[in-house]
Write an enzyme that holds these catalytic residues in place. Sequence first.
Site, PDB file in Angstrom:
ATOM      1  N   GLY A   1       0.807  -1.232   0.000  1.00  0.00           N
ATOM      2  CA  GLY A   1       0.000   0.000   0.000  1.00  0.00           C
ATOM      3  C   GLY A   1       0.828   1.264   0.000  1.00  0.00           C
ATOM      4  N   ALA A   2       2.024   1.222  -0.638  1.00  0.00           N
ATOM      5  CA  ALA A   2       2.952   2.369  -0.582  1.00  0.00           C
ATOM      6  C   ALA A   2       2.351   3.647  -1.155  1.00  0.00           C
ATOM      7  CB  ALA A   2       4.255   2.029  -1.302  1.00  0.00           C
TER       8      ALA A   2
ATOM      9  N   GLY B   1      -0.427   4.820  -0.437  1.00  0.00           N
ATOM     10  CA  GLY B   1      -1.380   5.379   0.535  1.00  0.00           C
ATOM     11  C   GLY B   1      -0.776   6.506   1.374  1.00  0.00           C
ATOM     12  N   TYR B   2      -1.630   7.141   2.132  1.00  0.00           N
ATOM     13  CA  TYR B   2      -1.284   8.312   2.957  1.00  0.00           C
ATOM     14  C   TYR B   2      -0.281   7.925   4.060  1.00  0.00           C
ATOM     15  CZ  TYR B   2      -2.550  11.902   6.528  1.00  0.00           C
ATOM     16  OH  TYR B   2      -2.566  12.886   7.485  1.00  0.00           O
TER      17      TYR B   2
ATOM     18  N   LYS C   1      -0.159   8.274  -8.899  1.00  0.00           N
ATOM     19  CA  LYS C   1      -0.059   7.669  -7.562  1.00  0.00           C
ATOM     20  C   LYS C   1       1.380   7.464  -7.120  1.00  0.00           C
ATOM     21  CE  LYS C   1      -4.436   5.817  -6.758  1.00  0.00           C
ATOM     22  NZ  LYS C   1      -5.136   5.206  -5.657  1.00  0.00           N
TER      23      LYS C   1
ATOM     24  N   LEU D   1      -4.259  -6.989  -3.205  1.00  0.00           N
ATOM     25  CA  LEU D   1      -4.622  -7.742  -1.993  1.00  0.00           C
ATOM     26  C   LEU D   1      -5.478  -8.954  -2.318  1.00  0.00           C
ATOM     27  CD1 LEU D   1      -5.474  -4.770   0.407  1.00  0.00           C
ATOM     28  CD2 LEU D   1      -3.512  -6.328   0.576  1.00  0.00           C
TER      29      LEU D   1
ATOM     30  N   SER E   1      -5.492  -0.625  13.661  1.00  0.00           N
ATOM     31  CA  SER E   1      -6.146   0.647  13.974  1.00  0.00           C
ATOM     32  C   SER E   1      -6.637   0.589  15.409  1.00  0.00           C
ATOM     33  CB  SER E   1      -7.342   0.826  13.042  1.00  0.00           C
ATOM     34  OG  SER E   1      -8.136   1.919  13.454  1.00  0.00           O
TER      35      SER E   1
ATOM     36  N   TYR F   1     -16.041  -0.586   8.800  1.00  0.00           N
ATOM     37  CA  TYR F   1     -14.589  -0.361   8.653  1.00  0.00           C
ATOM     38  C   TYR F   1     -13.865  -0.872   9.909  1.00  0.00           C
ATOM     39  CZ  TYR F   1     -10.090   1.937   9.038  1.00  0.00           C
ATOM     40  OH  TYR F   1      -8.748   2.168   9.246  1.00  0.00           O
TER      41      TYR F   1
ATOM     42  N   LYS G   1     -11.017  -3.974  10.305  1.00  0.00           N
ATOM     43  CA  LYS G   1      -9.698  -3.890  10.931  1.00  0.00           C
ATOM     44  C   LYS G   1      -9.569  -4.918  12.063  1.00  0.00           C
ATOM     45  CE  LYS G   1      -6.958  -1.429   9.760  1.00  0.00           C
ATOM     46  NZ  LYS G   1      -6.013  -1.724   8.650  1.00  0.00           N
TER      47      LYS G   1
HETATM   48  P1  NAP Z   1      -5.150   5.203   1.926  1.00  0.00           P
HETATM   49  O1  NAP Z   1      -4.369   6.414   1.623  1.00  0.00           O
HETATM   50  O2  NAP Z   1      -6.462   5.014   1.275  1.00  0.00           O
HETATM   51  O3  NAP Z   1      -4.238   3.939   1.665  1.00  0.00           O
HETATM   52  C1  NAP Z   1      -4.752   2.649   1.453  1.00  0.00           C
HETATM   53  C2  NAP Z   1      -3.744   1.860   0.644  1.00  0.00           C
HETATM   54  O4  NAP Z   1      -4.263   0.528   0.466  1.00  0.00           O
HETATM   55  C3  NAP Z   1      -3.527   2.443  -0.758  1.00  0.00           C
HETATM   56  O5  NAP Z   1      -2.157   2.337  -1.073  1.00  0.00           O
HETATM   57  C4  NAP Z   1      -4.354   1.526  -1.637  1.00  0.00           C
HETATM   58  O6  NAP Z   1      -3.846   1.385  -2.961  1.00  0.00           O
HETATM   59  C5  NAP Z   1      -4.160   0.209  -0.890  1.00  0.00           C
HETATM   60  N1  NAP Z   1      -5.181  -0.749  -1.308  1.00  0.00           N
HETATM   61  C6  NAP Z   1      -6.527  -0.678  -1.132  1.00  0.00           C
HETATM   62  N2  NAP Z   1      -7.138  -1.741  -1.704  1.00  0.00           N
HETATM   63  C7  NAP Z   1      -6.142  -2.499  -2.265  1.00  0.00           C
HETATM   64  C8  NAP Z   1      -6.111  -3.691  -2.995  1.00  0.00           C
HETATM   65  N3  NAP Z   1      -7.224  -4.373  -3.297  1.00  0.00           N
HETATM   66  N4  NAP Z   1      -4.913  -4.175  -3.402  1.00  0.00           N
HETATM   67  C9  NAP Z   1      -3.752  -3.503  -3.131  1.00  0.00           C
HETATM   68  N5  NAP Z   1      -3.723  -2.354  -2.448  1.00  0.00           N
HETATM   69  C10 NAP Z   1      -4.892  -1.853  -2.014  1.00  0.00           C
HETATM   70  O7  NAP Z   1      -5.455   5.117   3.493  1.00  0.00           O
HETATM   71  P2  NAP Z   1      -4.524   5.317   4.762  1.00  0.00           P
HETATM   72  O8  NAP Z   1      -5.234   6.273   5.641  1.00  0.00           O
HETATM   73  O9  NAP Z   1      -3.137   5.591   4.376  1.00  0.00           O
HETATM   74  O10 NAP Z   1      -4.616   3.884   5.428  1.00  0.00           O
HETATM   75  C11 NAP Z   1      -3.510   3.014   5.417  1.00  0.00           C
HETATM   76  C12 NAP Z   1      -3.643   2.030   6.549  1.00  0.00           C
HETATM   77  O11 NAP Z   1      -3.694   2.726   7.786  1.00  0.00           O
HETATM   78  C13 NAP Z   1      -4.902   1.177   6.482  1.00  0.00           C
HETATM   79  O12 NAP Z   1      -4.571  -0.118   6.932  1.00  0.00           O
HETATM   80  C14 NAP Z   1      -5.824   1.865   7.478  1.00  0.00           C
HETATM   81  O13 NAP Z   1      -6.803   0.991   7.988  1.00  0.00           O
HETATM   82  C15 NAP Z   1      -4.813   2.268   8.532  1.00  0.00           C
HETATM   83  N6  NAP Z   1      -5.262   3.346   9.431  1.00  0.00           N
HETATM   84  C16 NAP Z   1      -5.519   4.585   8.920  1.00  0.00           C
HETATM   85  C17 NAP Z   1      -5.948   5.583   9.778  1.00  0.00           C
HETATM   86  C18 NAP Z   1      -6.238   6.982   9.282  1.00  0.00           C
HETATM   87  O14 NAP Z   1      -6.811   7.779  10.032  1.00  0.00           O
HETATM   88  N7  NAP Z   1      -5.872   7.316   8.055  1.00  0.00           N
HETATM   89  C19 NAP Z   1      -6.108   5.313  11.149  1.00  0.00           C
HETATM   90  C20 NAP Z   1      -5.831   4.040  11.620  1.00  0.00           C
HETATM   91  C21 NAP Z   1      -5.397   3.067  10.752  1.00  0.00           C
HETATM   92  P3  NAP Z   1      -4.294   2.374  -4.150  1.00  0.00           P
HETATM   93  O15 NAP Z   1      -3.431   3.601  -4.002  1.00  0.00           O
HETATM   94  O16 NAP Z   1      -3.999   1.581  -5.375  1.00  0.00           O
HETATM   95  O17 NAP Z   1      -5.751   2.665  -3.941  1.00  0.00           O
END
Ligand code: NAP
Length: 351
Positions: A14-15, A17-18, A46, A68, A131, A166, A170
């Site tokens: 998920g590199a 991602g945020y 991306k 995934l 989370s 959601y 998790k």
């Molecule tokens: P995000 O920016 O939406 O990142 C999600 C990542 O997962 C993206 O790289 C996305 O890839 C990838 N992904 C989703 N579906 C996929 C699939 N089918 N196959 C491969 N990759 C896939 O969200 P984030 O906030 O950074 O979240 C990252 C992690 O942190 C998650 O596990 C989330 O539950 C956890 N988290 C986040 C928060 C928060 O407040 N942000 C809080 C607690 C935990 P694409 O770029 O290709 O879509």
Amino acid sequence: MTQINKKMPVLVTGATGYVAGRLVNRLLEAGLTVHAPVRDPNNLDKTRFLRQLAEELPGQIRFFEADLLDGGSYDEAMKGCELVFHTASPFSLQFKDAQKDLIDPALLGTRNVLGSVERTPTVKRVVLTSSCAAVLGDTVDLLSLPNGTATEEHWNSTSSLTHQPYSFSKTLAEKEAWHLNRAQNRWDLVVINPTLVLGPGINPRGTSESFHIFRQLGDGTMKSGVPDLDIGLVDVRDVAQAHYLAGFTPKAQGRHIVSAKSLTVLQMAQVLRSHYGDAYPFPQKQLPKWLVWLVGPLVGMPRKMVRRNVGYPWKVDHTKSKTELGLTYREPEEFLVEFFQQMIDHGTFQK
Ligand code: NAP
């Protein structure tokens, strides 16, 4: 005690991602080689922020293609890695089908990535991005915990496919990771449980729910008032550092609640108002719970969610992250403004 050789590549799912963007930033800063399996390595929108960082920083990045839901697709990228960070999982509250859009990628994806770990004998440690939602379902659940405080001992037992899906995704994914970890003794598992992650990302137009939630404080969506919701907050760079420390601290073990401090939505708005004055339509008052209950479903907040979350204080214990990982936290008063300024600078609030 697990010692990771920093000369070996490390894998980050998920590199794009945020959260993972800041983690890759941290790893490249430390001179590591990052293997980045992403859905579409050719999507420059991306990947360009990551490519840019790799040009500026001492480390290197190699992209691979993986999904995934595509069994075995992480095998190639994992070859030769001792450390795997599994962060990929959808974080979105705008979904159509909770099973397909949230639960399957979270649960089957964790099984898939850990299946690759099973087939890759070099892997010694997996750091999982779980989370705080896997610790606690609804804020009201705190009332039944000692001192009204959640710790790493606690598990979310109140979310389901139809209520807070959601959080359910998790919880299922983290439980599955522990189950698979306990079935063997080659690789250890260290888990990071962040609360709501905010703060500037490497991509100023991230698609994480974090951006969606925060943007609404300044775009007028909430100008007539906000619910009395108390939420734990943490800066994205501190979450990245927590992952880094979880990966490279030999004695790191178990779960880690990662949360700087809790603020209500109104307090978040007040931080922004004290910095920007009336330049943006920040919310100025809290709405009574009965009104939120009445109109909640119209704005995507189901009544059960209102009933079980509005008006309760939020409290988690983050001591373990400080004592065992040595993590320090930025103050929300600082990172909320930095995040908002990043949005302003990139035209988020232009009419
Ligand atoms: P995000 O920016 O939406 O990142 C999600 C990542 O997962 C993206 O790289 C996305 O890839 C990838 N992904 C989703 N579906 C996929 C699939 N089918 N196959 C491969 N990759 C896939 O969200 P984030 O906030 O950074 O979240 C990252 C992690 O942190 C998650 O596990 C989330 O539950 C956890 N988290 C986040 C928060 C928060 O407040 N942000 C809080 C607690 C935990 P694409 O770029 O290709 O879509």
